[in-house]
Design a protein around this motif. Structure first.
Motif: not given
Length: 355
Positions: A220-238
């Motif tokens: 979960s920690d590593n996957y959270a790091a990937f999600k934090n890296w994303l700026q657009c894909y699956l990001v709320p508000g996009m």
């Protein structure tokens, strides 16, 4: 495994080593025996969910369709895991034909392959769809295209040729202006003002430079790091729309002139779910309440009313037709009230009323 879709692997050895090489979206494994036997190559494609995991042989993950066992005690297994079974492997060392140069390991060849083939019909499509064409963008997938276009503020449904021809003109102008740029200066310019093809190289490199288990949902920690890296894909508000291949593209701002018609973005669908009346115009006229179908159809003007043979009626007949049905903006007057006023007027002049 029994449900794996790949071919049988005709390989058996008491001890062997595994090495790997990648090109674009493909990975080649070489199984090299520690004896006189010949090595065997397998080329993998990962689909949407394929990955490799190293785990205890007694704790195989679900959907482990191919397993390589170590000689340790207790042994471990290197598993090709693919929940959706879109991935595949084939025997031999040849890369799949029709795939262009790799955006990571063959950047210059990749760039030249795109810019010299802009007359290809693949670039008649929106840029978001062209970026998934592995003939030209070997290695770019769904989340990478969203991140690349977002950073450059390029509408995903802008025509691909329009975007790339402008880039070609910029490159030619840059060469004329600075014909003697050294490699270090070129790299500096690329970092400071990257174009779309440069980001096709540098954005995936950011992911590779991150932690090894970045994509593993079990960590979960590593996957959270990937999600934090994303700026657009699956990001709320996009916003998001499906392209003509059925793949969802995430973006910010306007989609572009080639966006599919009749679609509502996920952002608007969420707003509609929260407030169903927010995007629905309200009918306020009495006629629209009593006759919703009639209210939905706009009345034809007096001068443009059509007849069955396709011609248009004259001004006078059209006006008579239109006055038979009052427009929505006119106040309705009861028929009885009209007749009573007409009768009283005639009586005042000594005339008899109509039957």
């Amino acid at each position: 495994s029994a449900v794996g879709r790949g071919p049988e692997v005709p390989f058996s050895s008491e001890a062997y080593r595994i090495s790997a090489a990648s090109r674009g979206k493909e990975l080649r494994l070489t199984l090299a025996p520690l004896g006189p036997a010949a090595p065997l190559d397998l080329v993998f494609r990962f689909g949407m969910s394929g990955s490799f995991r190293l785990c205890p042989a007694t704790q195989l993950p679900r959907h482990a369709h191919l397993r390589f066992l170590t000689r340790e005690s207790p042994p471990r297994a290197l598993c090709f895991v693919d929940a959706r079974r879109f991935g595949s492997w084939r025997l031999g060392d040849a890369w799949q034909p029709g795939r262009g140069p790799c955006v990571l390991s063959e950047y210059q060849a990749f760039r030249e392959n795109v810019l010299k083939n802009l007359d290809d019909k693949a670039f008649d499509k929106p840029i978001c769809e062209a970026l998934l064409n592995q003939k030209f963008f070997n290695g770019i997938g769904n989340y990478l295209r969203a991140e690349i276009l977002y950073r450059l503020k390029i509408p995903p449904f802008e025509k691909a040729r329009t975007v790339l021809e402008a880039l070609k003109e910029q490159e030619q102008a840059r060469r004329k202006k600075n014909p003697s740029l050294t490699l270090s200066k070129k790299l500096k310019l690329m970092r400071e003002n990257p174009d779309l093809l440069e980001l096709c190289h540098t954005v995936p490199m950011e992911v590779i430079a991150a932690e090894k288990n970045l994509f593993d949902p079990d960590h979960s920690d590593n996957y959270a790091a990937f999600k934090n890296w994303l700026q657009c894909y699956l990001v709320p508000g996009m916003s998001s729309l499906r392209d003509r291949n059925g793949r969802t593209i995430w973006f910010q701002g306007e989609p572009g002139p080639m966006a599919p018609k009749g679609q509502m973005s996920r952002k608007k669908r969420a707003q509609l779910k929260t407030d169903p009346e927010a995007l629905t115009p309200k009918a306020t006229t009495r006629t629209s309440k009593r006759h919703p179908r009639a209210a939905a159809k706009p009345l034809k003007s007096a001068e443009e009313e059509e007849v069955p043979d396709g011609t248009k009626k004259g001004r006078a007949r059209g006006r008579r037709k239109a006055t038979a049905a009052p427009t929505l903006s006119e106040p309705e007057v009861p028929v009885k009230a009209k007749r009573s006023r007409q009768t009283s007027a005639r009586r005042g002049r000594g005339e008899a009323g109509r039957p």
